[in-house]
Design a protein around this motif. Structure first.
Motif, mmCIF file in Angstrom:
data_model
loop_
_atom_site.group_PDB
_atom_site.id
_atom_site.type_symbol
_atom_site.label_atom_id
_atom_site.label_comp_id
_atom_site.label_asym_id
_atom_site.label_seq_id
_atom_site.Cartn_x
_atom_site.Cartn_y
_atom_site.Cartn_z
ATOM 1 N N THR A 49 16.424 12.833 2.807
ATOM 2 C CA THR A 49 16.577 11.602 2.019
ATOM 3 C C THR A 49 17.504 10.599 2.689
ATOM 4 O OG1 THR A 49 18.423 12.519 0.729
ATOM 5 C CG2 THR A 49 16.200 12.864 -0.136
ATOM 6 N N VAL A 50 18.199 11.020 3.744
ATOM 7 C CA VAL A 50 19.053 10.119 4.527
ATOM 8 C C VAL A 50 18.661 10.260 5.999
ATOM 9 C CG1 VAL A 50 20.995 10.264 2.909
ATOM 10 C CG2 VAL A 50 20.872 11.875 4.836
ATOM 11 N N ASP A 51 19.100 9.303 6.807
ATOM 12 C CA ASP A 51 18.858 9.380 8.246
ATOM 13 C C ASP A 51 19.881 10.346 8.843
ATOM 14 O OD1 ASP A 51 18.638 9.049 10.967
ATOM 15 O OD2 ASP A 51 19.014 6.884 10.968
ATOM 16 N N ALA A 52 19.451 11.557 9.135
ATOM 17 C CA ALA A 52 20.381 12.602 9.573
ATOM 18 C C ALA A 52 21.111 12.219 10.863
ATOM 19 C CB ALA A 52 19.642 13.927 9.762
ATOM 20 N N ALA A 53 20.461 11.433 11.715
ATOM 21 C CA ALA A 53 21.094 11.042 12.980
ATOM 22 C C ALA A 53 22.293 10.129 12.734
ATOM 23 C CB ALA A 53 20.083 10.347 13.880
ATOM 24 N N ALA A 54 22.224 9.305 11.684
ATOM 25 C CA ALA A 54 23.320 8.388 11.358
ATOM 26 C C ALA A 54 24.327 9.021 10.405
ATOM 27 C CB ALA A 54 22.755 7.108 10.720
ATOM 28 N N PHE A 55 23.895 10.017 9.642
ATOM 29 C CA PHE A 55 24.686 10.585 8.546
ATOM 30 C C PHE A 55 25.623 11.653 9.102
ATOM 31 C CE2 PHE A 55 25.246 12.832 4.446
ATOM 32 C CZ PHE A 55 25.293 11.769 3.554
ATOM 33 N N THR A 56 26.736 11.205 9.688
ATOM 34 C CA THR A 56 27.620 12.114 10.434
ATOM 35 C C THR A 56 29.083 12.061 9.978
ATOM 36 O OG1 THR A 56 27.993 10.397 12.099
ATOM 37 C CG2 THR A 56 26.194 11.947 12.523
ATOM 38 N N GLU A 57 29.417 11.159 9.055
ATOM 39 C CA GLU A 57 30.829 10.951 8.700
ATOM 40 C C GLU A 57 31.159 11.525 7.331
ATOM 41 O OE1 GLU A 57 32.821 9.993 10.881
ATOM 42 O OE2 GLU A 57 31.847 8.548 12.220
ATOM 43 N N LEU A 58 32.288 12.217 7.271
ATOM 44 C CA LEU A 58 32.806 12.753 6.013
ATOM 45 C C LEU A 58 34.260 12.314 5.911
ATOM 46 C CD1 LEU A 58 32.213 14.484 3.555
ATOM 47 C CD2 LEU A 58 32.729 16.516 4.919
ATOM 48 N N SER A 59 34.505 11.299 5.080
ATOM 49 C CA SER A 59 35.831 10.700 4.950
ATOM 50 C C SER A 59 36.558 11.347 3.782
ATOM 51 C CB SER A 59 35.683 9.187 4.733
ATOM 52 O OG SER A 59 36.927 8.615 4.371
ATOM 53 N N MET A 60 37.505 12.216 4.103
ATOM 54 C CA MET A 60 38.305 12.835 3.038
ATOM 55 C C MET A 60 39.629 13.308 3.620
ATOM 56 S SD MET A 60 36.059 16.302 2.341
ATOM 57 C CE MET A 60 35.913 17.592 3.590
ATOM 58 N N GLY A 61 40.639 13.224 2.785
ATOM 59 C CA GLY A 61 41.976 13.620 3.199
ATOM 60 C C GLY A 61 42.888 12.426 3.364
#
Length: 223
Positions: A183-195
């Motif tokens: 459902t998302v573009d896996a190649a672009a979907f690389t960031e996890l902003s937490m902390g």
């Protein structure tokens, strides 16, 4: 080495390869940002549009500006021409406005979807369930001038490390699930902003790629 530069150096030593430091500079003066800049820091996070625009105009142009606060739709137009990443997309309406303003600028703007995993009611964002359901209809195809690059979330402000750990784990699980879902573009979907300053070490355990740290770099804010 000045105090700000020393703090940045200390934090960087803890970050694994692939994790970037966002220096949260809201409410801190341009002089403090320049101290960080001169130590090599290039990513800065702001949460108020007026303050961000003023700093963008005053400071070096190779800074990568991230918007990390609640973004009102009527303020989008002021930051879209130069923003590198918007961490806090909490509705399809906001995504649509970003897409519209980015179209006018001839840009594709990178964004993260904000997910509400904390206990506090004050936090914004999609719930994990509402995010799954919304993305299942592949709505992102309607917004060609926005690139959704991952997720952002804030854990509950608590001394209960097990609770914070659970919430970061939930966010990481959703990130992995969505990336594999088609459902998302896996190649672009690389960031996890937490902390943030008080909990970034727990976030790192769960694969955070962007830690948003202010107090541990610049000290307490002066409002």
């Amino acid at each position: 080495m000045n105090e700000i530069a020393q703090h940045i150096a200390n934090i960087r030593q803890e970050l694994p390869a692939g994790t970037r430091l966002v220096a949260v500079s809201k409410f801190h003066p341009a002089e403090a940002l320049m101290e960080a800049y001169e130590s090599g820091q290039r990513i800065f996070g702001e949460s108020r549009v007026q303050e961000l625009v003023g700093k963008y105009e005053a400071l070096p142009k190779d800074i990568e500006w991230h918007f990390i606060g609640h973004l009102q739709t009527n303020k989008v137009k002021y930051i879209v021409p130069f923003i590198s990443l918007i961490h806090s997309v909490d509705s399809e309406k906001l995504l649509g406005v970003i897409d519209s303003e980015a179209t006018k600028c001839g840009r594709v703007v990178d964004c993260l979807l904000e997910i509400h995993v904390a206990r506090e009611e004050s936090k914004y964002g999609f719930t994990p369930e509402s995010c799954r359901e919304w993305l299942s209809g592949k709505p992102l195809e309607r917004y060609p001038h926005v690139r959704v690059c991952g997720l952002m979330g804030m854990a509950t402000l608590t001394d209960d490390e097990a609770e914070v750990d659970r919430e970061f784990g939930e966010l990481k699980s959703l990130f992995d699930e969505l990336r594999a879902s088609g459902t998302v573009d896996a190649a672009a979907f690389t960031e996890l902003s937490m902390g943030m300053s008080h909990d970034y070490r727990l976030a790192l355990r769960h694969g955070s790629t962007l830690v948003r740290i202010g107090t541990s770099i610049f000290g307490e804010r002066v409002y």
